[in-house]
Design an enzyme around this catalytic site. Structure first.
Site, PDB file in Angstrom:
ATOM      1  N   ASP B 105     -16.033  31.053   2.844  1.00 27.29           N
ATOM      2  CA  ASP B 105     -17.196  30.609   1.782  1.00 27.29           C
ATOM      3  C   ASP B 105     -18.639  30.275   1.577  1.00 27.29           C
ATOM      4  OD1 ASP B 105     -15.178  29.632   0.486  1.00 27.29           O
ATOM      5  OD2 ASP B 105     -15.141  27.501   1.170  1.00 27.29           O
ATOM      6  N   TYR B 163     -11.002  31.861  14.073  1.00 26.77           N
ATOM      7  CA  TYR B 163     -12.333  31.151  13.958  1.00 26.77           C
ATOM      8  C   TYR B 163     -12.567  30.097  15.075  1.00 26.77           C
ATOM      9  CZ  TYR B 163     -11.516  32.406   9.344  1.00 26.77           C
ATOM     10  OH  TYR B 163     -10.838  33.180   7.712  1.00 26.77           O
TER      11      TYR B 163
END
Lengths: 348, 348
Positions: B105, B163
């Site tokens: 994003d 992540y």
């Protein structure tokens, strides 16, 4: 008189006496000036009243600033901080007398820069960081604020400083550390770097590790003998691949000294300089070696972006406003120093 | 015919056979098209020839980009990377077919993003990172490049992802971590966070930890059941004061799942949510709880700037160009997949 009474009501006895005396002197002085027809300008009054000394600990990302020191037409950290202080304290720049422990160069960062200012207001030090941070840009942050001894000097009272120099030692630079670390592609020999670093610890003439007397630089009369307490090469592999940090702690630093030290250590790590060169550079000191313009060469001064002023060390007594730090020197009625104390070298 | 002969001269026997066959098919195809009067455009030829598959590992500071995915009028990482590839390979964007393992994003960073492209040139993979980095902006860096199996798919072949979510837990945000970490002022209870994190490990329906089916979001038909292998809360005090990192590793992720997980963990750490809520959220899954718009509330989705795609895991065979990864599926003459393999959910 209002100030006099308020002081007596609010403060503990010892401070109250000091304050009431101060108020007395101001009122008497003002009366005297009025009687003799001398003007009582706001500057005179503020200079009389601005006798509370404060110590700020600030952190900043120096990437977008031309260093700490105020400049006529460039963004500097001092300018941004003074603007914030003026907004929050509703006062003028000149009254504050903002000074920093280390006048960091353009692009150099700080996590523990110490800044001093004077103010005639008894500030709530617990709320000040929030107030200042709400008007400061995002890359400057006030971490803490303390009231200090009235004769505190942010430079002369410092017992030492610690700088961190960050390096990324990998094939390609890590873009998430690009603003805060130098990139070295060739694998560094940490053992050789640590050997050279160990030779620097102790008291030496660091002229060869500075820009003193270089062509173009103004010659300085300051003492080039400094004591380094610690020069460590730390691996931070869990933080980022190839992350290294050179940590230098000492009682004082010459101009660009940490960047010279880091440059030499990286040349040693890359195998371009033998560790023994460091010993020779320290022995030569301010006696220029023959040729080469009075300098050892074979390394580059490390770039500013990797450097961070990590901490400035003080005697814990500086945060006690009722202490006099230099009892042998002459003070005025507020405890401010009238004589100057021998300047320390805070040139990095 | 030149291509045919060069292939035979340069390549080892197995590959040469494959190449010569390929060249054969292309030449025959071209002949056929010419005979039947069909046009042979450069696009058709390149599509035929573009059968070498490459895998790039890239890192980027996502602060100044509107995410990975190409957008008509916004700077994105894909746009910058495609421009660099087109410059270095002297080709057109459409031919490359650039795709990424995780469509990060806006504002999300990456240290181990994996990108795939096709090219009709046999590139020197050891020199490509330098060539690409010399034309890429400073906040995007190509770390490595490999030739891959011809039927490699950057998304479908991924075995999992890791992540990192960075947090600064201190009174004031560290300006040197402002671009890469979220700031939490209230002291975090790490024990409670680790308890909640442990409950997330394993195979669960993570609908409650995503933006699936939220008002405004398009409903998706994908499988919300994911397996998390590891959710760790790591203290990094030696890096910076108050530095924390949430590390999440799993076989797949829903849209904004890691930011939901981090938001929940921080609400748990601040004492706003009990750790048991996590267990309830996982039990409820896609069955909306009564009221509250089908969602558990009491936490904020963590901001993008703290998130970093750390690593994408693949079978080591993907870097062998002579391997066929999916032997049961139909391939064309170049080894490219003709059938589609079941899509994995790479939505973060």
């Amino acid at each position: 008189m209002g100030f006099y009474l308020r002081s007596l009501q609010r403060l503990p006895s010892l401070q109250a006496t000091m304050y009431s005396n101060a108020a007395n002197v101001v009122m008497t002085g003002a009366l005297g000036r009025m009687l003799y027809g001398e003007p009582i300008g706001p500057r005179w009054l503020l200079a009389r009243l601005g006798h509370l000394s404060y110590r700020l600990i600030i952190a900043y990302d120096g990437t977008d600033y031309c260093g700490w020191q105020l400049q006529p037409s460039a963004p500097t950290v001092q300018r941004a901080l003074e603007a914030a202080l003026c907004t929050v304290l509703r006062t003028e720049r000149g009254v504050l007398g903002v000074r920093a422990a280390g006048r960091t160069d353009s692009g150099v960062h700080a996590r523990g820069q110490v800044v001093q200012f004077s103010c005639n207001k008894d500030l709530d030090v617990s709320k000040m960081p929030y107030k200042l941070n709400s008007v400061l840009p995002h890359d400057i942050r006030v971490l803490r604020i303390h009231r200090t001894a009235p004769d505190f000097s942010v430079t002369c009272s410092a017992l030492g400083k610690c700088y961190h120099y960050s390096v990324t030692n990998s094939e390609v630079h890590d873009p998430l550390r690009n603003r805060y670390a130098m990139h070295v592609r060739k694998p560094l020999d940490l053992a050789a770097m640590r050997e050279a670093a160990a030779a620097m610890v102790g008291t030496h003439d660091f002229t060869q590790f500075s820009n003193i007397g270089e062509e173009g630089g103004r010659p300085r009369k300051r003492n080039p003998v400094k004591t380094l307490r610690r020069v460590d090469v730390v691996k931070l592999e869990e933080l980022a691949p190839g992350a290294l940090r050179i940590e230098v702690e000492g009682n004082g630093f010459l101009y660009k000294m940490v960047r010279h030290i880091s440059g030499v250590l990286m040349a040693v790590g890359e195998g371009r300089l033998p560790p023994a060169t460091v010993t020779r550079m320290l022995e030569v000191g301010s006696n220029a070696p023959p040729g080469c313009n009075g300098r050892y060469r074979g390394y580059n001064v490390a770039p500013a972006k990797g450097l961070c002023l990590h901490e400035v060390f003080y005697d814990p007594r500086v945060d006690d406003p009722s202490t006099i730090l230099y009892p042998d020197l002459l003070h005025d009625e507020y405890g401010r120093l009238l004589e100057s104390i021998p300047a320390s070298d805070d040139d990095e």
